[in-house]
Design an enzyme around this catalytic site. Structure first.
Site, PDB file in Angstrom:
ATOM      1  N   SER A   1      96.630  56.209  27.033  1.00 28.58           N
ATOM      2  CA  SER A   1      97.874  55.539  27.412  1.00 28.58           C
ATOM      3  C   SER A   1      98.715  56.504  28.235  1.00 28.58           C
ATOM      4  O   SER A   1      98.626  57.724  28.067  1.00 28.58           O
ATOM      5  CB  SER A   1      98.664  55.126  26.168  1.00 28.58           C
TER       6      SER A   1
ATOM      7  N   TYR B   1     102.068  56.311  18.029  1.00 25.60           N
ATOM      8  CA  TYR B   1     101.162  55.756  19.036  1.00 25.60           C
ATOM      9  C   TYR B   1     100.892  56.785  20.131  1.00 25.60           C
ATOM     10  O   TYR B   1      99.744  57.101  20.444  1.00 25.60           O
ATOM     11  CB  TYR B   1     101.768  54.482  19.635  1.00 25.60           C
TER      12      TYR B   1
END
Length: 262
Positions: free
Chosen positions: A147, A170
């Site tokens: 990401s 995350y």
């Protein structure tokens, strides 16, 4: 020559999280170039529906498997079934993930660990299940989905009061995935294994896209001035899965509209 470079005919590719917003696009892009997709996800109904869609639209030998990335036994069982069916796995795409929302100062230990478990731990589980098979065959290709938030922090100004703020566990887990990818490339490259990561930028799902103001904020942060569409991940996945990337390993490629460029 160009078509041969990107040809995926007769390659078996496992895609975890295959029925999600980005997973479906990945599967379609790979199947369109001739790959046989082992469609893996928790929801078997969605899995079977996607298998049918891929088969009708692209032909090929696509099969569905129930796989829960949080459960080591589920992962082992699904991977074993895939290898039994296809005999050889050419590419593993670690796309599935989960995490828990919260603020750093408020997380319980369990909430924090959930996000780590759903990112790096899950990638490790799936890789560990497939890697011995790839080593035995002397070849393999692992593509991990990272990401942009494994590279940079979320900017609080972008999220404001939208309620969409990306949690710390995350990004921390995705950063670990990028490092793990480099580790795999460096330690298994001479044994025929390539490993790369793809770090998507702002690819909000359809529900999030209903928030017009938030989408405007996301768009302003990119060099291209817009959010990404799921289909825009097809090209990089095809390239990394194919012989077009035969000398690329240990890299993290951001597909983010320029988000991380400034």
């Amino acid at each position: 020559m160009t078509n041969a470079l990107f040809d995926l005919s007769n390659k078996t590719i496992i895609v975890t999280g295959a029925t999600g917003h980005l997973g479906v696009a990945m599967c379609e892009g790979l199947a369109s170039m001739g790959a046989n997709i082992a469609v893996a996800s928790r929801d078997l109904n969605k899995v079977n529906n996607l298998v049918q869609k891929l088969s009708e639209k692209y032909g090929g030998n696509h099969q569905g498997y129930q796989l829960d990335i949080s459960d080591a036994e589920s992962v082992k069982k699904a991977i074993s079934e895939i290898i039994k069916t296809y005999k050889i796995v050419d590419v593993l795409i670690n796309n599935a993930n989960f995490y828990s929302m919260g603020e750093v100062e408020e997380y319980s230990d369990d909430e924090w660990v959930k996000g780590i478990d759903g990112t790096i731990n899950a990638v490790h589980r799936c890789t560990k299940a497939v890697l011995p098979h790839m080593l035995e065959n002397g070849q393999g290709n692992i593509i991990n989905i990272g990401s942009m938030y494994g590279v940079v922090s979320p900017n609080p100004e972008v999220y404001g009061s939208s309620g969409q703020n990306n949690p710390a566990n995350y990004g921390a887990g995705k950063a670990a995935i990028i490092q793990f990818t480099k580790y795999l490339a460096c330690h298994y490259g001479t044994r025929g294994i390539r490993a790369n990561s793809v770090s998507p930028g702002p690819f909000p799902n359809p529900k999030v896209q209903e928030n017009d103001e938030f989408i405007k904020q996301l768009s302003r942060k990119t060099a291209l001035g817009r959010i990404g569409q799921a289909d825009e991940l097809k090209g990089i996945l095809v390239m990394l899965a194919s012989d077009a990337s035969s000398y690329i390993t240990g890299q993290n490629i951001c597909v983010d509209g320029g988000w991380t460029a400034w």
